[in-house]
Design an enzyme around this catalytic site. Structure first.
Site, short mmCIF file in Angstrom:
data_model
loop_
_atom_site.label_atom_id
_atom_site.label_comp_id
_atom_site.label_asym_id
_atom_site.label_seq_id
_atom_site.Cartn_x
_atom_site.Cartn_y
_atom_site.Cartn_z
N SER A 155 -50.76 11.16 -62.68
CA SER A 155 -50.75 12.19 -61.19
C SER A 155 -49.41 13.15 -62.43
O SER A 155 -48.91 12.76 -62.72
CB SER A 155 -49.60 12.66 -60.48
OG SER A 155 -50.81 11.05 -59.15
N GLU B 160 -44.62 15.91 -64.52
CA GLU B 160 -44.62 14.77 -64.03
C GLU B 160 -44.25 14.00 -65.04
O GLU B 160 -43.85 12.94 -65.83
CB GLU B 160 -44.99 14.15 -62.35
CG GLU B 160 -44.46 12.31 -62.47
CD GLU B 160 -45.33 11.56 -61.51
OE1 GLU B 160 -45.77 12.56 -60.46
OE2 GLU B 160 -45.94 10.74 -61.95
N ARG C 210 -40.01 10.09 -58.29
CA ARG C 210 -40.35 9.97 -59.93
C ARG C 210 -39.32 10.64 -60.86
O ARG C 210 -39.69 10.77 -61.68
CB ARG C 210 -41.32 10.82 -60.10
CG ARG C 210 -42.70 10.57 -59.34
CD ARG C 210 -43.33 9.03 -59.32
NE ARG C 210 -44.29 8.99 -58.59
CZ ARG C 210 -43.78 8.35 -57.28
NH1 ARG C 210 -42.19 8.38 -56.93
NH2 ARG C 210 -44.22 8.09 -56.82
C1 LIG Z 1 -54.39 5.31 -64.17
C2 LIG Z 1 -52.56 5.70 -64.25
C3 LIG Z 1 -51.99 5.75 -62.19
C4 LIG Z 1 -50.75 5.95 -62.98
N1 LIG Z 1 -50.26 5.53 -60.95
C5 LIG Z 1 -49.31 5.98 -60.43
C6 LIG Z 1 -48.62 6.38 -59.69
O1 LIG Z 1 -48.91 5.84 -58.65
N2 LIG Z 1 -47.29 5.87 -59.76
C7 LIG Z 1 -46.59 6.38 -60.64
O2 LIG Z 1 -45.16 6.16 -60.12
N3 LIG Z 1 -46.99 6.53 -61.36
C8 LIG Z 1 -48.43 6.14 -61.77
N4 LIG Z 1 -48.73 6.72 -63.78
C9 LIG Z 1 -47.67 7.16 -64.58
C10 LIG Z 1 -47.45 5.62 -65.26
O3 LIG Z 1 -47.92 4.51 -65.93
C11 LIG Z 1 -45.31 5.60 -64.18
O4 LIG Z 1 -44.44 6.79 -64.73
C12 LIG Z 1 -44.59 4.71 -65.55
O5 LIG Z 1 -43.94 4.02 -64.82
C13 LIG Z 1 -44.90 5.59 -66.87
O6 LIG Z 1 -44.28 3.61 -67.50
P1 LIG Z 1 -44.76 3.92 -69.57
O7 LIG Z 1 -44.04 2.91 -69.73
O8 LIG Z 1 -46.40 3.84 -69.56
O9 LIG Z 1 -43.59 4.95 -69.60
P2 LIG Z 1 -44.11 5.89 -70.76
O10 LIG Z 1 -45.42 7.22 -70.37
O11 LIG Z 1 -44.04 5.42 -72.19
O12 LIG Z 1 -42.84 6.87 -71.13
C14 LIG Z 1 -42.82 7.48 -69.99
C15 LIG Z 1 -41.02 8.22 -69.97
O13 LIG Z 1 -40.07 7.74 -69.75
C16 LIG Z 1 -39.41 7.64 -71.21
N5 LIG Z 1 -39.49 5.57 -71.00
C17 LIG Z 1 -40.24 5.02 -70.72
N6 LIG Z 1 -39.41 3.52 -70.89
C18 LIG Z 1 -38.31 4.00 -72.06
C19 LIG Z 1 -36.63 3.15 -71.69
N7 LIG Z 1 -36.72 1.51 -72.04
N8 LIG Z 1 -35.67 3.34 -72.09
C20 LIG Z 1 -35.43 5.47 -72.23
N9 LIG Z 1 -36.77 6.19 -71.91
C21 LIG Z 1 -37.61 5.07 -71.44
C22 LIG Z 1 -39.69 7.82 -72.73
O14 LIG Z 1 -39.41 8.15 -73.10
C23 LIG Z 1 -40.79 8.99 -71.12
O15 LIG Z 1 -40.00 10.27 -71.57
C24 LIG Z 1 -50.05 6.53 -63.18
C25 LIG Z 1 -50.61 6.28 -64.54
C26 LIG Z 1 -52.12 6.48 -65.30
C27 LIG Z 1 -52.57 6.41 -66.14
#
Ligand SMILES: Cc1cc2nc3c(=O)[nH]c(=O)nc-3n(C[C@H](O)[C@H](O)[C@H](O)COP(=O)(O)OP(=O)(O)OC[C@H]3O[C@@H](n4cnc5c(N)ncnc54)[C@H](O)[C@@H]3O)c2cc1C
Length: 312
Positions: free
Chosen positions: A233, A303, A184
């Site tokens: 999580s 996380e 992660r």
């Molecule tokens: C219902 C649910 C289930 C989930 N299940 C999982 C799972 O099974 N496994 C898992 O790993 N995660 C899970 N997650 C967490 C989340 O979905 C992941 O971490 C996902 O990859 C985050 O992507 P995002 O685009 O929403 O990132 P954001 O939430 O928008 O950003 C996350 C971080 O990354 C940075 N960031 C985002 N995009 C960029 C970019 N292009 N360049 C630089 N920095 C960037 C942001 O500034 C922030 O610090 C879950 C979340 C939810 C709501």
């Protein structure tokens, strides 16, 4: 209320960068899965690589704080909002281009703004293996790369060939081995703006892939509180433990602060029961962390990323 950045020259400089859309005082709560937080001082959407580079340089030159917001599914944005710029790549970088490989499988060029659901669905449709590790993981490819997202089945790092990012104002390709992927997390150079990646997908069995994705989604629907806003999580699993199990054993299930609650269905989820503040969520998370530490001796790590200012 966002406390505005002191030097205003950046606002004018941004307005002069071609192929960039800017919205001032953009509410962020609707753009996050937790549905909390105040506005961004500036919401900035570059449409091209050159525009992304110029935006990076303007923000650096004027010392404006910035971050990228992907799908907003792994963040809690401060109630006061975010000073400076929030970069949105969903418009200019939502592409998914495929090149079949002669030896079987395919090389995909995916933009940071491309949704993970689209990647998983397309891979299954094409009978390509590797992307199913993101089944049921919401958000954008940019967020998945930064978080090295995944689950029981594996992590996205296993299909990444190289990542395209703006580093020190310049677009470059970073090879998988240099991305610092770990559980992660990743370790791109400081202030990297990830624009996309090349993924190497293997030939796979379409019915088996479809079945694996379906099972993963069904398991999540059974075990996760998906009817309330949440960020997945909240804590990382410490080595040898499941964070949810430690939280449950410590008796924190159902704990509340304001309208934030430790889910009774899955203890590693904090849910917004309606009208929670970011400060409620973070206060609750810190209480849980401190209690689990006192009860089990294990110090859980967040996380979820906290964006903006939170009182210690
Ligand atoms: C219902 C649910 C289930 C989930 N299940 C999982 C799972 O099974 N496994 C898992 O790993 N995660 C899970 N997650 C967490 C989340 O979905 C992941 O971490 C996902 O990859 C985050 O992507 P995002 O685009 O929403 O990132 P954001 O939430 O928008 O950003 C996350 C971080 O990354 C940075 N960031 C985002 N995009 C960029 C970019 N292009 N360049 C630089 N920095 C960037 C942001 O500034 C922030 O610090 C879950 C979340 C939810 C709501």
């Amino acid at each position: 209320v966002v406390e505005h950045t002191a030097h205003k020259g950046w606002q004018e400089a941004l307005a002069h960068v071609p192929d960039v859309a800017v919205v001032w005082e953009k509410p962020l709560a609707p753009l996050t899965s937790m549905r909390v937080g105040g506005p961004a001082e500036a919401w900035v959407s570059p449409q091209t690589v050159q525009a992304a580079e110029r935006v990076w340089c303007v923000l650096q030159e004027h010392q404006v704080p910035w971050c990228v917001l992907g799908g907003g599914t792994n963040v809690v944005v401060s109630d006061a909002g975010l000073r400076g710029a929030v970069i949105d790549l969903s418009r200019g970088f939502g592409y998914l281009e495929e090149t079949p490989l002669p030896e079987g499988g395919a090389l995909w060029n995916v933009g940071a703004g491309c949704g993970t659901g689209r990647v998983v669905r397309r891979a299954v449709d094409k009978g390509l293996a590797g992307a199913e590790v993101l089944a049921g993981v919401p958000g954008s490819m940019g967020g998945a790369l930064i978080m090295n997202a995944g689950g029981h089945e594996g992590e996205i790092k296993s299909v990444v060939k190289q990542v395209q990012a703006v580093v020190q104002g310049q677009c470059m390709w970073i090879q998988n081995a240099q991305a610092g992927f770990a559980y992660r997390s990743s370790a791109f150079p400081e202030k990297s703006m990830v624009l996309g990646a090349h993924l190497l997908l293997r030939p796979g069995d379409k019915p088996l892939l479809a079945q694996a994705v379906k099972e993963s989604q069904e398991r999540r629907r059974r075990t996760q509180p998906l009817t309330f806003p949440n960020a997945g999580s909240f804590f990382k699993n410490p080595p040898g433990h499941a964070a949810g199990r430690l939280i449950e054993l410590s008796g924190c299930k159902g704990w509340q602060e304001g309208a934030a609650e430790v889910s009774v269905l899955h203890a590693n989820f904090i849910v917004n029961k309606g009208g929670a503040l970011a400060s409620d969520i973070v206060r609750l998370a810190r209480r849980v962390r401190d209690h689990v530490h006192a009860h089990t001796g294990v110090l859980l790590q967040f996380e979820v990323k906290l964006l903006g200012d939170f009182h210690p």
